[in-house]
Design a protein around this motif. Structure first.
Motif, short mmCIF file in Angstrom:
data_model
loop_
_atom_site.label_atom_id
_atom_site.label_comp_id
_atom_site.label_asym_id
_atom_site.label_seq_id
_atom_site.Cartn_x
_atom_site.Cartn_y
_atom_site.Cartn_z
N GLY A 62 0.82 -1.21 0.00
CA GLY A 62 0.00 0.00 0.00
C GLY A 62 0.86 1.26 0.00
N LYS A 65 2.37 1.70 -3.44
CA LYS A 65 1.38 2.17 -4.42
C LYS A 65 1.15 3.68 -4.25
N HIS A 66 1.01 4.12 -2.99
CA HIS A 66 0.80 5.55 -2.72
C HIS A 66 2.01 6.36 -3.21
N LYS A 133 -7.25 3.05 -1.74
CA LYS A 133 -7.18 1.87 -0.88
C LYS A 133 -6.67 0.68 -1.68
N PRO A 134 -5.93 -0.23 -1.04
CA PRO A 134 -5.43 -1.41 -1.76
C PRO A 134 -6.58 -2.36 -2.08
N THR A 172 -6.11 1.28 -5.49
CA THR A 172 -4.76 1.60 -5.97
C THR A 172 -4.30 0.54 -6.97
#
Length: 182
Positions: A62, A65-66, A133-134, A172
């Motif tokens: 997560g 990804k962010h 969000k994942p 994401t």
């Protein structure tokens, strides 16, 4: 049926009660609303007892990804010379063009909350608050909604936004919109 405001009031009240019981100074991070809904005890361990939990693989994914989304945004974004506190009201009045940003700070004195919005898209008529969000599930739990609603309420207060607000939860993984509500 309860309104978004009533549901968030209930969630924020529970979180503030928790903070009072454990003498947590305020304001409280909006991301706690999500964590608190999964497991109140994790908040106690991390923020009251100060026990650091080793990030899980999913947490690391997560974060990565962010960071990727933030990097992609910075590579293409044009930097504004004007502070958000003056630019956002101009957009609402139609005096500045639409724009989008990431990692937008918000604070609410009323709810004693603060946070950073993953992404916000502005036009004269509406601001869309996106929380990444994942995963790619169609099941969105109430605590995840509480978090994005809190961002919306804190945004409205912080930037004195009177126009429409849309709350969005986006994957994401797939960039698919998992939830949206005005």
């Amino acid at each position: 049926m309860k309104t978004v405001q009533q549901r968030l009031d209930g969630a924020a009240s529970k979180l503030n009660d928790f903070a009072k019981r454990h003498k947590k100074p305020r304001p409280i991070s909006i991301s706690w609303l999500n964590s608190f809904g999964y497991c109140e005890y994790t908040i106690f361990l991390r923020y009251v007892q100060r026990i650091e939990v080793k990030p899980t693989f999913i947490m690391q994914m997560g974060t990565a990804k962010h960071e990727k989304l933030d990097t992609e945004f910075r590579e293409t974004a044009e930097e504004s010379k004007e502070p958000f506190e003056t630019l956002i009201p101009k957009v609402a009045r139609g005096e500045a063009p639409p724009f989008m940003t990431r990692d937008l700070p918000v604070r609410s004195s009323k709810y004693k909350l603060l946070g950073r919005i993953d992404e916000a898209e502005f036009s004269k008529e509406i601001v869309t608050i996106l929380d990444d969000k994942p995963g790619s599930t169609s099941r969105i739990y109430p605590n995840v909604k509480h978090q994005v609603w809190a961002y919306c309420l804190a945004f409205r207060e912080h930037y004195k936004w009177d126009n429409e607000i849309e709350s969005v939860i986006r994957s994401t993984q797939t960039k698919e919109i998992l939830y949206a509500e005005k």
